[in-house]
Design a protein around this motif. Structure first.
Motif, PDB file in Angstrom:
ATOM      1  N   ILE A 130       0.981  -1.120   0.031  1.00 30.36           N
ATOM      2  CA  ILE A 130      -0.108  -0.007   0.022  1.00 30.36           C
ATOM      3  C   ILE A 130       0.970   1.104  -0.083  1.00 30.36           C
ATOM      4  N   LEU A 131       1.831   1.298   1.101  1.00 26.99           N
ATOM      5  CA  LEU A 131       2.827   2.359   1.158  1.00 26.99           C
ATOM      6  C   LEU A 131       4.227   1.825   0.596  1.00 26.99           C
ATOM      7  N   SER A 132       5.111   2.636   0.182  1.00 30.15           N
ATOM      8  CA  SER A 132       6.505   2.123   0.091  1.00 30.15           C
ATOM      9  C   SER A 132       7.070   1.909   1.380  1.00 30.15           C
ATOM     10  N   ALA A 133       8.342   1.087   1.269  1.00 32.22           N
ATOM     11  CA  ALA A 133       8.858   0.850   2.442  1.00 32.22           C
ATOM     12  C   ALA A 133       9.515   2.139   3.201  1.00 32.22           C
ATOM     13  N   ASP A 134      10.011   2.981   2.308  1.00 33.01           N
ATOM     14  CA  ASP A 134      10.507   4.149   3.069  1.00 33.01           C
ATOM     15  C   ASP A 134       9.267   5.109   3.647  1.00 33.01           C
ATOM     16  N   GLU A 135       8.233   5.091   2.987  1.00 33.27           N
ATOM     17  CA  GLU A 135       7.080   5.758   3.602  1.00 33.27           C
ATOM     18  C   GLU A 135       6.576   5.126   4.831  1.00 33.27           C
ATOM     19  N   ILE A 136       6.803   3.835   5.102  1.00 37.51           N
ATOM     20  CA  ILE A 136       6.221   3.228   6.088  1.00 37.51           C
ATOM     21  C   ILE A 136       7.258   3.494   7.442  1.00 37.51           C
ATOM     22  N   VAL A 137       8.420   3.414   7.008  1.00 36.41           N
ATOM     23  CA  VAL A 137       9.478   3.665   7.941  1.00 36.41           C
ATOM     24  C   VAL A 137       9.443   5.146   8.577  1.00 36.41           C
ATOM     25  N   GLU A 138       9.238   6.121   7.490  1.00 36.12           N
ATOM     26  CA  GLU A 138       9.189   7.529   7.952  1.00 36.12           C
ATOM     27  C   GLU A 138       8.005   7.691   8.696  1.00 36.12           C
ATOM     28  N   GLN A 139       6.775   7.444   8.365  1.00 33.53           N
ATOM     29  CA  GLN A 139       5.689   7.540   9.244  1.00 33.53           C
ATOM     30  C   GLN A 139       5.912   6.998  10.520  1.00 33.53           C
ATOM     31  N   ALA A 140       6.311   5.786  10.751  1.00 34.64           N
ATOM     32  CA  ALA A 140       6.549   5.205  12.128  1.00 34.64           C
ATOM     33  C   ALA A 140       7.542   6.244  12.956  1.00 34.64           C
ATOM     34  N   ALA A 141       8.772   6.417  12.100  1.00 27.82           N
ATOM     35  CA  ALA A 141       9.683   7.594  12.918  1.00 27.82           C
ATOM     36  C   ALA A 141       9.079   8.891  13.424  1.00 27.82           C
ATOM     37  N   GLY A 142       8.117   9.394  12.704  1.00 28.20           N
ATOM     38  CA  GLY A 142       7.345  10.541  12.877  1.00 28.20           C
ATOM     39  C   GLY A 142       6.650  10.442  14.313  1.00 28.20           C
ATOM     40  N   ALA A 143       6.052   8.975  14.480  1.00 31.92           N
ATOM     41  CA  ALA A 143       5.689   8.719  15.832  1.00 31.92           C
ATOM     42  C   ALA A 143       6.488   8.368  16.852  1.00 31.92           C
ATOM     43  N   GLY A 144       7.852   8.342  16.504  1.00 35.46           N
ATOM     44  CA  GLY A 144       8.880   7.942  17.335  1.00 35.46           C
ATOM     45  C   GLY A 144       9.050   6.716  17.380  1.00 35.46           C
ATOM     46  N   TYR A 145       8.924   5.708  16.562  1.00 35.26           N
ATOM     47  CA  TYR A 145       9.166   4.260  16.436  1.00 35.26           C
ATOM     48  C   TYR A 145      10.118   4.094  15.280  1.00 35.26           C
ATOM     49  N   ASP A 146      11.444   3.464  15.448  1.00 31.62           N
ATOM     50  CA  ASP A 146      12.610   3.034  14.670  1.00 31.62           C
ATOM     51  C   ASP A 146      12.253   1.848  13.997  1.00 31.62           C
ATOM     52  N   LEU A 147      11.584   1.742  12.774  1.00 30.97           N
ATOM     53  CA  LEU A 147      11.552   0.530  12.164  1.00 30.97           C
ATOM     54  C   LEU A 147      12.591   0.365  11.146  1.00 30.97           C
ATOM     55  N   SER A 148      13.742   0.932  11.009  1.00 32.10           N
ATOM     56  CA  SER A 148      14.718   1.050   9.984  1.00 32.10           C
ATOM     57  C   SER A 148      15.233  -0.176   9.639  1.00 32.10           C
ATOM     58  N   ALA A 149      15.265  -1.353  10.703  1.00 24.42           N
ATOM     59  CA  ALA A 149      15.604  -2.594  10.672  1.00 24.42           C
ATOM     60  C   ALA A 149      15.115  -3.430   9.823  1.00 24.42           C
ATOM     61  N   MET A 150      13.689  -3.063   9.631  1.00 25.04           N
ATOM     62  CA  MET A 150      12.732  -3.865   8.865  1.00 25.04           C
ATOM     63  C   MET A 150      12.529  -3.273   7.317  1.00 25.04           C
ATOM     64  N   VAL A 151      13.429  -2.487   7.039  1.00 22.44           N
ATOM     65  CA  VAL A 151      13.167  -1.843   5.841  1.00 22.44           C
ATOM     66  C   VAL A 151      13.280  -2.850   4.588  1.00 22.44           C
ATOM     67  N   ASP A 152      14.406  -3.820   4.477  1.00 23.46           N
ATOM     68  CA  ASP A 152      14.575  -4.633   3.499  1.00 23.46           C
ATOM     69  C   ASP A 152      13.353  -5.760   3.627  1.00 23.46           C
ATOM     70  N   PHE A 153      12.657  -6.096   4.740  1.00 24.37           N
ATOM     71  CA  PHE A 153      11.585  -7.099   4.784  1.00 24.37           C
ATOM     72  C   PHE A 153      10.311  -6.230   4.203  1.00 24.37           C
ATOM     73  N   LEU A 154      10.276  -5.000   4.511  1.00 25.53           N
ATOM     74  CA  LEU A 154       8.995  -4.167   4.063  1.00 25.53           C
ATOM     75  C   LEU A 154       8.958  -4.122   2.556  1.00 25.53           C
ATOM     76  N   ARG A 155      10.267  -3.968   1.928  1.00 22.95           N
ATOM     77  CA  ARG A 155      10.523  -3.794   0.473  1.00 22.95           C
ATOM     78  C   ARG A 155      10.286  -5.088  -0.079  1.00 22.95           C
ATOM     79  N   GLY A 156      10.259  -6.226   0.620  1.00 24.36           N
ATOM     80  CA  GLY A 156       9.882  -7.324   0.032  1.00 24.36           C
ATOM     81  C   GLY A 156      10.861  -8.493  -0.454  1.00 24.36           C
TER      82      GLY A 156
END
Length: 137
Positions: free
Chosen positions: A111-137
């Motif tokens: 639905i969203l790109s991996a970068d958008e997901i990580v960016e939105q989570a970071a804006g709320a204080g959650y670091d999902l950067s370790a998941m970026v490759d998984f979120l990219r598929g």
């Protein structure tokens, strides 16, 4: 009570109390999602008690418990369906907000790109950067 806004649709936080649910309705939230398993909480914070508080406040309620580290395909599909079907904005909580944020992130794959997901989570204080490759598929 924390308000870690992911985006205009979803805010996540740590555990809330039944008394705080009315405040959510006053702030305009329409749906409450409980991602915290009942086995982790005292009886006064159980899913039944929280559902009763949500309904009394005029909120829709959904119990989608996330066991630590267990993000099943069914759980992710249920979160995606809830976010698509239930009135928003949505407020989801667990012990710290991390499981709620992670479940949302996994439901956004495709639905969203991996970068958008990580960016939105970071804006709320959650670091999902370790998941970026998984979120990219």
């Amino acid at each position: 009570m924390d308000f870690n806004k992911i985006n205009d649709t979803l805010t996540v936080s740590s555990q809330i109390t039944p008394d705080e649910v009315t405040r959510l309705a006053e702030k305009g939230y329409k749906t409450l999602i409980n991602n915290r398993p009942d086995m982790e909480v005292e009886p006064g914070l159980s899913s039944d008690v929280m559902e009763e508080a949500a309904k009394a406040a005029g909120l829709s309620y959904l119990y989608l418990p996330v066991m630590p580290g267990q993000f099943t395909p069914d759980l992710i599909a249920d979160m995606a369906q809830a976010l698509a079907d239930l009135d928003g904005p949505v407020y989801a909580y667990c012990r710290s907000g991390t499981r709620s944020c992670t479940t949302w992130a996994l439901a956004q794959i495709g639905i969203l790109s991996a970068d958008e997901i990580v960016e939105q989570a970071a804006g709320a204080g959650y670091d999902l950067s370790a998941m970026v490759d998984f979120l990219r598929g």
